[in-house]
Scaffold this active site. Structure first.
Site, short mmCIF file in Angstrom:
data_model
loop_
_atom_site.label_atom_id
_atom_site.label_comp_id
_atom_site.label_asym_id
_atom_site.label_seq_id
_atom_site.Cartn_x
_atom_site.Cartn_y
_atom_site.Cartn_z
N ASP A 78 -5.59 -16.79 44.47
CA ASP A 78 -6.98 -16.37 44.31
C ASP A 78 -7.47 -16.62 42.89
O ASP A 78 -6.68 -16.91 41.97
CB ASP A 78 -7.14 -14.90 44.66
CG ASP A 78 -6.27 -13.99 43.81
OD1 ASP A 78 -5.12 -14.37 43.50
OD2 ASP A 78 -6.71 -12.88 43.45
N GLU A 140 -4.22 -11.19 43.74
CA GLU A 140 -3.66 -10.77 42.45
C GLU A 140 -4.74 -10.32 41.49
O GLU A 140 -4.53 -9.41 40.69
CB GLU A 140 -2.84 -11.92 41.84
CG GLU A 140 -2.03 -11.55 40.62
CD GLU A 140 -2.78 -11.68 39.29
OE1 GLU A 140 -2.24 -11.23 38.26
OE2 GLU A 140 -3.90 -12.25 39.28
#
Length: 383
Positions: A78, A140
């Protein structure tokens, strides 16, 4: 169909939006990135396990070879949100600018996966004595739900793990923890002309901040680690909201703050100390005080200096392992039995910034370093 070139893979990863954000309107699924990686790695002979963590959020565990040990090369799939207006180039298009590859996720850290694939593709004609595991996690940048799910499952991954966060190709064996906390105070509003008509949440928060500042001073006196550029734990008061008009006693006030503990500082002990300071204020001001984490914490991380992985990384890079203030998924991989370090090609100074980039001069050194790590842990006989 032949595997795309490293640059084409890099470009495809950047072109696939995978923002994770606490604001639902900005949040994306990471499935397009996971599918790209699974397709390329499956083409190379990896066994790919796509695991759903949350709706629209997935981890990928891609494994080549078998055995109980081996090497984990890990990263998150991400990115943070972005503002088109602040970028000079298209954030979702790989653009070469002054010897750097520019694009969202180039540095932090989708580009790392293309470098892993470039490193391993020419080693697959050799027998792997121990497995290579490529791990891509979700979220994350927000909740760390991907890494937390792996840790909760408890299935061992490998003997050593390298997380490719931006460290300038210097090994990192320590980082601070990350705690994001919220205090909400509920008082009673009333006409400002008569203080007895209400209980001010804002005045209670003023005292609460004073208590927090006192704890900050205490902890910064008590705890110190000179390996960090900021050697003390830090506490930042990030945002505060309260009240609605000057002529009303403030009935509600909230504070969100960030606490960065050093290795050896237990987050739950810190929270207990904060609660102990807040409880008397509720009675003093006749208000309700609610205190809770915004997210579960990222624990401080420390890998011992004499660990094999640390020694190998120091030898290969020529740099002594260091410490950083930002948090990573390292504590979660460490809980699964991996010796763990953080080591990647980007620079943290451009992460989360418009115009995020990766210097092209770092590409081949990173590929060479990853090949050496794979050779050490996967191709030579297990020790």
């Amino acid at each position: 169909m032949p595997l795309p070139s490293m640059k084409d893979q890099f470009a495809a990863l950047i072109a696939a939006p995978s923002v994770s954000c606490t604001q639902p309107a900005l949040d994306h699924s990471n499935r397009p990135v996971i599918d790209l990686l699974a397709g390329w790695l499956g083409h190379l002979g990896f066994v790919c396990d796509i695991q759903q963590v949350l709706p629209g959020k997935f981890n990928l565990l891609a494994t080549y070879g078998t055995g109980p040990g081996g090497l984990v090369l890990a990263g998150h799939s991400d990115t943070v949100p972005y503002d088109d207006a602040l970028w000079k180039t298209d954030p979702l298009k790989l653009t070469e600018v002054d010897g750097s590859w520019v694009g969202l996720g180039s540095c932090d850290m989708k580009g790392f996966f293309a470098l892993i694939i470039e490193a391993v593709r020419d080693l697959l004609d050799q027998p792997f004595k121990q497995p290579l595991i490529i791990l891509a996690t979700c979220d994350e940048e927000s909740s760390m739900s991907g890494a937390k799910a792996l840790a909760a499952a408890g299935k061992p991954l490998g003997r050593a793990a390298v997380i490719g966060e931006p460290t300038g190709l210097k090994p990192i064996r320590l980082h601070k923890g990350v705690m994001m906390e919220r205090i909400e105070i509920l008082g009673r509003s009333g006409h400002s002309s008569d203080p007895s008509l209400g209980h001010s949440a804002l005045e209670a928060m003023y005292d609460a901040i004073g208590e927090l500042k006192g704890l900050r001073t205490q902890w910064q006196t008590q705890f110190r680690n000179p390996q960090f550029s900021v050697p003390q734990p830090t506490m930042n008061f990030g945002c505060i909201h309260g009240g609605d008009n000057p002529n009303r006693i403030c009935g509600q006030c909230s504070l969100e703050f960030d606490l960065r503990p050093l290795p050896g500082m237990d987050p739950e002990m810190l929270r207990a100390a904060i609660r102990q300071k807040l409880e008397p204020l509720a009675e003093l001001h006749q208000v309700q005080i609610n205190y809770a984490p915004l997210f579960s914490e990222v624990s401080p991380f420390e890998q011992s200096a004499d660990a094999e992985l640390v020694r190998v990384a120091e030898r290969l890079t020529g740099h002594t392992a260091e410490a950083v203030a930002f948090g990573t998924e390292a504590p979660y991989l460490q809980r699964l039995g991996c010796e763990t370090i953080v080591l990647g090609p980007g620079d943290i100074k451009c992460a989360h910034q418009p115009g995020e980039y990766l210097e092209m001069s770092r590409l081949q050194p990173t590929v060479r370093l990853l090949r050496q790590l794979i050779e050490h842990y996967c191709l030579t006989p297990a020790r």
